[in-house]
Design a protein around this motif. Structure first.
Motif: not given
Length: 84
Positions: A1-25
């Motif tokens: 299985m491949k491994k993926v690491l997503i790095i970024g300034p992820i906080g509590d509420i906002g677009g980055r969190e939602l996009e990262t969640g969609f991509i990770a899921k």
């Protein structure tokens, strides 16, 4: 299985969190996904609606818990701030 690491300034509420969640899921069906947050994140973050807390690493907490030098430095800084 491949491994993926997503790095970024992820906080509590906002677009980055939602996009990262969609991509990770989406990627978790074909790869092992870890998320490294360089920002301030609490347990109230929207990203926990998509992934488990075992997949997320907070850089500041990781450095604090894994390195004695940073822990001592943080304690000294806290003491100095309280004196002023």
């Amino acid at each position: 299985m491949k491994k993926v690491l997503i790095i970024g300034p992820i906080g509590d509420i906002g677009g980055r969190e939602l996009e990262t969640g969609f991509i990770a899921k989406t990627l978790s069906s074909v790869a092992s996904v870890k998320i490294l947050s360089t920002g301030n994140m609490t347990h109230n973050s929207q990203i926990f609606n998509f992934v488990s807390d075992k997949q997320i690493i907070n850089l500041k907490k990781h450095l604090y818990n894994s390195n004695l030098f940073f822990k001592v430095l943080a304690i000294l800084s806290s003491l100095k701030s309280k004196i002023k």
